[in-house]
Enzyme design. Sequence first.
Site, PDB file in Angstrom:
ATOM      1  N   ARG A   1      39.343  34.848  50.823  1.00  0.00           N
ATOM      2  CA  ARG A   1      39.137  33.777  49.846  1.00  0.00           C
ATOM      3  C   ARG A   1      38.898  32.461  50.561  1.00  0.00           C
ATOM      4  NH1 ARG A   1      43.756  34.759  45.140  1.00  0.00           N
ATOM      5  NH2 ARG A   1      43.089  36.847  44.530  1.00  0.00           N
TER       6      ARG A   1
ATOM      7  N   SER B   1      39.882  35.630  41.858  1.00  0.00           N
ATOM      8  CA  SER B   1      40.871  35.832  40.804  1.00  0.00           C
ATOM      9  C   SER B   1      41.024  34.568  39.956  1.00  0.00           C
ATOM     10  CB  SER B   1      42.206  36.282  41.411  1.00  0.00           C
ATOM     11  OG  SER B   1      43.103  36.726  40.429  1.00  0.00           O
TER      12      SER B   1
ATOM     13  N   LYS C   1      36.685  41.129  47.992  1.00  0.00           N
ATOM     14  CA  LYS C   1      37.699  42.126  48.321  1.00  0.00           C
ATOM     15  C   LYS C   1      37.113  43.537  48.296  1.00  0.00           C
ATOM     16  CE  LYS C   1      39.689  42.312  43.608  1.00  0.00           C
ATOM     17  NZ  LYS C   1      40.922  42.149  42.815  1.00  0.00           N
TER      18      LYS C   1
ATOM     19  N   GLU D   1      53.579  43.360  39.270  1.00  0.00           N
ATOM     20  CA  GLU D   1      53.899  42.198  40.085  1.00  0.00           C
ATOM     21  C   GLU D   1      54.373  41.054  39.211  1.00  0.00           C
ATOM     22  OE1 GLU D   1      50.998  42.144  43.869  1.00  0.00           O
ATOM     23  OE2 GLU D   1      50.010  41.627  41.997  1.00  0.00           O
TER      24      GLU D   1
END
Length: 544
Positions: A46, A145, A155, A390
């Site tokens: 990123r 994201s 990714k 998560e």
Amino acid sequence: MHPLAGQRAPQNLLIDPGALELQYHGRRPDYDDPAQRVSFGTSGHRGTPTDGSFTESHILAISQAICEYRVAGGITGPLFLGKDTHAVSRPAERTALEVFAANGVAVVIQRDDGYTPTPAISHAILSYNAGRSAGLADGVVITPSHNPPADGGFKYNPPTGGPADTDVTGRIQDRANALLGARNAGVRRVPPAAARAASSTHQEDLVEPYVAALASAVDLEAVGAAGVRIGVDPMGGSSLGYWPRIAERYGLDLTVVNPALDPAFGFMTLDHDGKIRMDCSSPWAMAGLVGLKDRFAVAWGNDPDADRHGIVTPSAGLLNPNHYLAVAIHYLLNHRPAWPSTATVGKTLVSSALIDRVVAELGRTLFEVPVGFKWFAPGLFDGTCCFGGEESAGASFLRRDGSVWTTDKDGILLGLLAAEITAVTGRDPGVYYAELSGRLGAPVYTRIDTPCSPEQKEGFKRLTPEAVTAGSLAGDPITAKLTRAPGNGAPIGGLKVTTSQGWFAARPSGTENVYKLYAESFRDADHLARLVTEAQEMVERVLA
């Protein structure tokens, strides 16, 4: 707290997408600056063109490294390539296609220049590979994201469909940096038009297979029959084109409350720090949908690549991500009879201990791992882990028959589960949580960023449980001192200390000179404050 938190982003904070794309193509990263090299964190590389950390040079190098990794690993099937709605995602897709086409990689992209959520890529990989032992597919998702509009991300998902583990990302990162250091002399590429027209580039509809299979994971018949009134905010992201097709196929009373598509994300309300961030777990970024909560029986938002969820209910407003994870796990373990009783329930070690209590009450096995969804992917793939979640509002779970759904986070799935819970139980997830916490305890949770020098960050790597000499924390005896996750023994990159009434975990940031302190109390806010103070003192003593 920023004074404009929760308010519409002012014009002066909006990016210029055209200028950003020019920087993406024109800026050359300084290889001597570590911050401008390729760096795969928990969710790929990123960065942003504005500081030279996400440019055409990076994507050329990473794409070539992936091509070479595929050859070395004997991966010969198609590569599913998805992108989200960030301003530099489309130019990064063009760059990647140039390299993939030059290397003869068969690539599948969404037709008509469409967008593809992270879970749809995972689903496509797994669907293609089902029943195959050779010629396997893999994938790439171009997304940062929920990060700000100027950011980009890239990714890689291997044939197991989920985030690549550190061995894989380490190899790709190292090769990409070697290429970058040689000014990409080893990169093969063709012109953009040739890449699009190449026989190896295939445009398909990736929406329909994903949408058609959703009923195998969520009871959408029950949702439709109950007439649950649903509100969805795609937050200008890649799920925008999915919701009308989901609603039509399954007869859902579903309203997309925000149909805007804008790479500057000018419709957003500012996050707590005054930045534009499409964080669907933030009450400030989600202020628009939270304000509509009484119009719907249940509502949710998704971030731009739709791997995260934010659940909004009339009873609770925006439900804390930890609270919803506990609700989702409790509901699923009671409403998925085909799931094997031996399947574990996965959580990251900084997720709420209420999950531990839910799992224990139902006689199931907890699988506690370090931060990163990659730890759940193998178990979700073979069915030995029925749920992985998560604290940052990312999760996925098995199909209703106990087989794999996705091995990456799926915010679309978790939103629809909230509708199923509402339809089947007759109460929204907020009411469900109130009942659950009333029985098992109502935790108070926080996360704090604390300044930390580079030398102190290195000190976290040398931590051992024996370094913690204290016997109590916030008045309670310490029950565990952890530097490795109890679920898989993997290093957590920090420290976790637990008692019967609370815990804290500390781990250094990978990008800033801070460490992240997570803490939770099962007593009250005063106890949490005491826990945080003692945790900070304990960490400072240990690092010293």
